[in-house]
Design a protein around this motif. Structure first.
Motif, PDB file in Angstrom:
ATOM      1  N   THR A   1      -3.663  -2.768  -6.988  1.00 46.04           N
ATOM      2  CA  THR A   1      -4.823  -1.654  -8.195  1.00 46.04           C
ATOM      3  C   THR A   1      -3.912  -0.833  -9.422  1.00 46.04           C
ATOM      4  OG1 THR A   1      -3.448  -0.237  -6.869  1.00 46.04           O
ATOM      5  CG2 THR A   1      -5.080   0.559  -5.786  1.00 46.04           C
ATOM      6  N   ASP A   2      -2.574  -2.332  -9.623  1.00 48.00           N
ATOM      7  CA  ASP A   2      -2.474  -3.021 -10.923  1.00 48.00           C
ATOM      8  C   ASP A   2      -1.386  -3.831 -10.628  1.00 48.00           C
ATOM      9  OD1 ASP A   2      -1.645  -1.933 -13.358  1.00 48.00           O
ATOM     10  OD2 ASP A   2      -0.710  -0.442 -12.898  1.00 48.00           O
ATOM     11  N   TYR A   3      -0.448  -4.579 -11.242  1.00 48.69           N
ATOM     12  CA  TYR A   3       0.606  -5.692 -11.038  1.00 48.69           C
ATOM     13  C   TYR A   3       1.921  -4.439 -10.694  1.00 48.69           C
ATOM     14  CZ  TYR A   3      -3.193  -8.312 -12.920  1.00 48.69           C
ATOM     15  OH  TYR A   3      -3.691  -9.231 -12.992  1.00 48.69           O
ATOM     16  N   TYR A   4       2.260  -5.674  -9.935  1.00 40.77           N
ATOM     17  CA  TYR A   4       2.851  -4.527  -9.519  1.00 40.77           C
ATOM     18  C   TYR A   4       4.471  -5.145  -8.690  1.00 40.77           C
ATOM     19  CZ  TYR A   4       0.545  -0.349  -8.305  1.00 40.77           C
ATOM     20  OH  TYR A   4      -0.275   0.546  -8.225  1.00 40.77           O
TER      21      TYR A   4
ATOM     22  N   ALA B   1       2.611   1.345  -3.387  1.00 36.93           N
ATOM     23  CA  ALA B   1       2.110   0.954  -4.873  1.00 36.93           C
ATOM     24  C   ALA B   1       2.799   2.725  -5.301  1.00 36.93           C
ATOM     25  CB  ALA B   1       0.795   0.537  -4.941  1.00 36.93           C
ATOM     26  N   GLY B   2       3.106   2.263  -6.940  1.00 38.04           N
ATOM     27  CA  GLY B   2       2.965   3.601  -7.171  1.00 38.04           C
ATOM     28  C   GLY B   2       4.307   3.908  -7.333  1.00 38.04           C
ATOM     29  N   GLU B   3       5.306   3.744  -7.005  1.00 40.52           N
ATOM     30  CA  GLU B   3       6.588   4.593  -6.195  1.00 40.52           C
ATOM     31  C   GLU B   3       7.244   3.462  -6.477  1.00 40.52           C
ATOM     32  OE1 GLU B   3       6.388   7.987  -5.613  1.00 40.52           O
ATOM     33  OE2 GLU B   3       4.339   7.753  -4.826  1.00 40.52           O
ATOM     34  N   PRO B   4       8.302   4.428  -7.761  1.00 38.31           N
ATOM     35  CA  PRO B   4       9.372   3.776  -7.981  1.00 38.31           C
ATOM     36  C   PRO B   4      10.348   3.575  -6.706  1.00 38.31           C
ATOM     37  CG  PRO B   4       9.980   5.738  -8.430  1.00 38.31           C
ATOM     38  CD  PRO B   4       8.313   5.600  -7.959  1.00 38.31           C
TER      39      PRO B   4
ATOM     40  N   ARG C   1       1.368  -1.235  -0.456  1.00 41.16           N
ATOM     41  CA  ARG C   1      -0.005  -0.192   0.062  1.00 41.16           C
ATOM     42  C   ARG C   1       1.377   1.029   0.147  1.00 41.16           C
ATOM     43  NH1 ARG C   1      -2.709  -2.867   3.825  1.00 41.16           N
ATOM     44  NH2 ARG C   1      -2.046  -1.287   5.922  1.00 41.16           N
TER      45      ARG C   1
END
Length: 48
Positions: free
Chosen positions: A40-43, A19-22, A16
């Protein structure tokens, strides 16, 4: 591939947060470098 709801509480918290952060995650639980988590996507997991 692992689904978010299959992760333990600590692993869910890290997914959580990042997510979305590199970012490179700390090594936790059963998640290994290169694992893929569907949230919420594939990570793809990158850990130290």
């Amino acid at each position: 591939m692992r689904h978010y709801d299959e992760l333990d509480e600590e692993e869910q918290s890290v997914v959580r947060e990042l997510a979305g952060e590199p970012w490179t995650a700390p090594e936790i639980g059963d998640l290994d470098d290169g694992d893929v988590v569907k949230f919420t996507d594939y990570y793809q997991i990158r850990s130290r």
